[in-house]
Design a protein around this motif. Sequence first.
Motif, short mmCIF file in Angstrom:
data_model
loop_
_atom_site.label_atom_id
_atom_site.label_comp_id
_atom_site.label_asym_id
_atom_site.label_seq_id
_atom_site.Cartn_x
_atom_site.Cartn_y
_atom_site.Cartn_z
N GLU A 412 0.83 -1.20 0.00
CA GLU A 412 0.00 0.00 0.00
C GLU A 412 0.86 1.25 0.00
O GLU A 412 0.43 2.32 -0.36
N SER A 414 3.30 2.31 -1.86
CA SER A 414 3.60 2.99 -3.11
C SER A 414 2.47 3.92 -3.53
O SER A 414 2.71 5.08 -3.87
N SER A 415 1.20 3.43 -3.49
CA SER A 415 0.08 4.27 -3.91
C SER A 415 -0.13 5.43 -2.95
O SER A 415 -0.37 6.56 -3.37
N ASP A 416 -0.02 5.17 -1.65
CA ASP A 416 -0.18 6.25 -0.67
C ASP A 416 0.92 7.30 -0.80
O ASP A 416 0.67 8.51 -0.72
N LYS A 418 2.71 7.96 -3.49
CA LYS A 418 2.53 8.71 -4.75
C LYS A 418 1.49 9.80 -4.57
O LYS A 418 1.67 10.95 -4.98
N LEU A 419 0.37 9.42 -3.93
CA LEU A 419 -0.70 10.40 -3.72
C LEU A 419 -0.22 11.51 -2.78
O LEU A 419 -0.47 12.70 -3.03
N GLU A 445 -5.78 6.69 -10.19
CA GLU A 445 -4.54 5.95 -10.47
C GLU A 445 -3.97 5.31 -9.22
O GLU A 445 -3.22 4.33 -9.30
N ASN A 446 -4.33 5.86 -8.09
CA ASN A 446 -3.78 5.35 -6.83
C ASN A 446 -4.82 4.65 -5.96
O ASN A 446 -4.78 4.69 -4.74
N GLY A 447 -5.77 4.00 -6.64
CA GLY A 447 -6.61 3.03 -5.95
C GLY A 447 -8.00 3.44 -5.55
O GLY A 447 -8.74 2.65 -4.96
N ARG A 465 -6.69 6.97 4.34
CA ARG A 465 -5.25 6.74 4.16
C ARG A 465 -4.43 7.40 5.27
O ARG A 465 -3.21 7.26 5.32
#
Length: 507
Positions: A412, A414-416, A418-419, A445-447, A465
């Motif tokens: 998780e 990577s997406s967090d 990035k956001l 893009e981030n879930g 998040r």
Amino acid sequence: MRVSELVTTDEINSWKPGDIVAIKAGTGMGKSYFIKNNLYAIAKRDNKKILMLIHRRNCTDQFYKELARDKKLDIITIATYQKIEHLARTGQYFSFKEYDYIICDEFHYFMSDAAFNKTTDMSLDAILKQTSKIKIFMSATGKYVNNYLNKFKKLEIKDYELPITFEFIKELTFYNKDSTLETFIEEAIKHGHKAIFFLDSARKAYDLHKKYKENTLFNCSKTNENYYKFVNQEKIANMLEHERFEESILITTTCMDAGVNIIDDKLEHIVCDVKDVSTLIQCIGRKRIVTKKDKIYLYIKTVNNQQLGGIETQINKKLEMARYLKENNVEAYIEKYQRENDRWNIVYDDVVGEKDKGTKKINWLSYFKCITDVGEIHAMKEYGKFGYCKSLAVKFGFYDQYDGYLYRLIEEESSDEKLKRYLESIVGNKLFKKEQKELKEVFKENGLNARTLGINTLNGNIKDRELPYLLEIGKRKSFTDEDGKVKKEQSHWILAKITYNIDTFMQ
């Protein structure tokens, strides 16, 4: 402090026939030492015998060799809970007659194994019927069985407890994907790390071993007939005898969740794909900590809230027939469930009274296990998103009231991240329609998969998040255009960065 210091000779001498003693202490705190030395000496002095009950064959083999080496088999006899259960199922009885002390080692077995073993209550009931013996229950994770004995069975227990700490865990990491196990192995091989992988599934454990045979050692229970044939019994025997393995990685099922010691300062990584928390704690305790510098990196397969809900639904389904029998009589039960057996074996048939008279009974230990598991799930879900991870983080000491949760969730992350990086870049900016559209695409893009992406939905995702940002509707300032007309700005959002106390934010 160790068990021998807590339970002194005076304490042992104060016990009377029929007493039930519970000793809670972490792994490596001297529970086995206490039996093999302090209690042994008193039993030998008084010409008494000790029965040591163990629940895993690996433990039995290792403990037997230790007793034989130390010449203590004259007083201590080893047997398994499963032997008692097998005799009970075949209409026979285990003889406790010659023993004065009954030691229930790792007694969490009665409940942890009740999830798949329908006869753990038979051995427990047989032990509890020995009202002239001193019964000693020992475990690091026996809390729920202790509750069952004390609160449900209404038995008086002499409790001895040493506080359990998890200071030996250096870092706590959660992962989501099975494929990550291969990444862990490849990293361990690349960097020369030693590791143990504990997996619930024998199939998954063997498949992983098969792919990395040159660097791994495989172990599972004899009951897993399809996979036990692949166990190198000689290497496992050597591991148990020398309390270490030579390969880089040991891949094992939870057949090694208790009683087995691995003493190796090069072993620094433990990976657990084990859902039951008590079993998980037992697994990480296989690494014996020798010095304060001896630490481990712990990696745990996460269970998300949706999966927790699915497990809860399954447990309630398992309880359905037992609950009905609990609230009604046998006749009503048979009328409702004609010719239908309880596939979970919580309700079972038994003979009562006269010959050929049968009845339905509830396996109260299995019932209590299910109720306990539902309670655990409710407690985890109270933490909100990633409740399983957060509850374990608190248990293992990876939560701070100021810094929050201190674990990593690697898939998780990577997406967090990035956001978070994107949000940080637009803090304070006015987001008009074009910028709002771009922002929504970044969330997608981030879930974030939602039908509508309004400001409330986006803020909800930010909160889930636990990122320190908040979208607000900007105040529209008035301005004068080139023609001298007073106009207002277009509607827009503004992203603010906030500071918060983690407890307040979670509410």
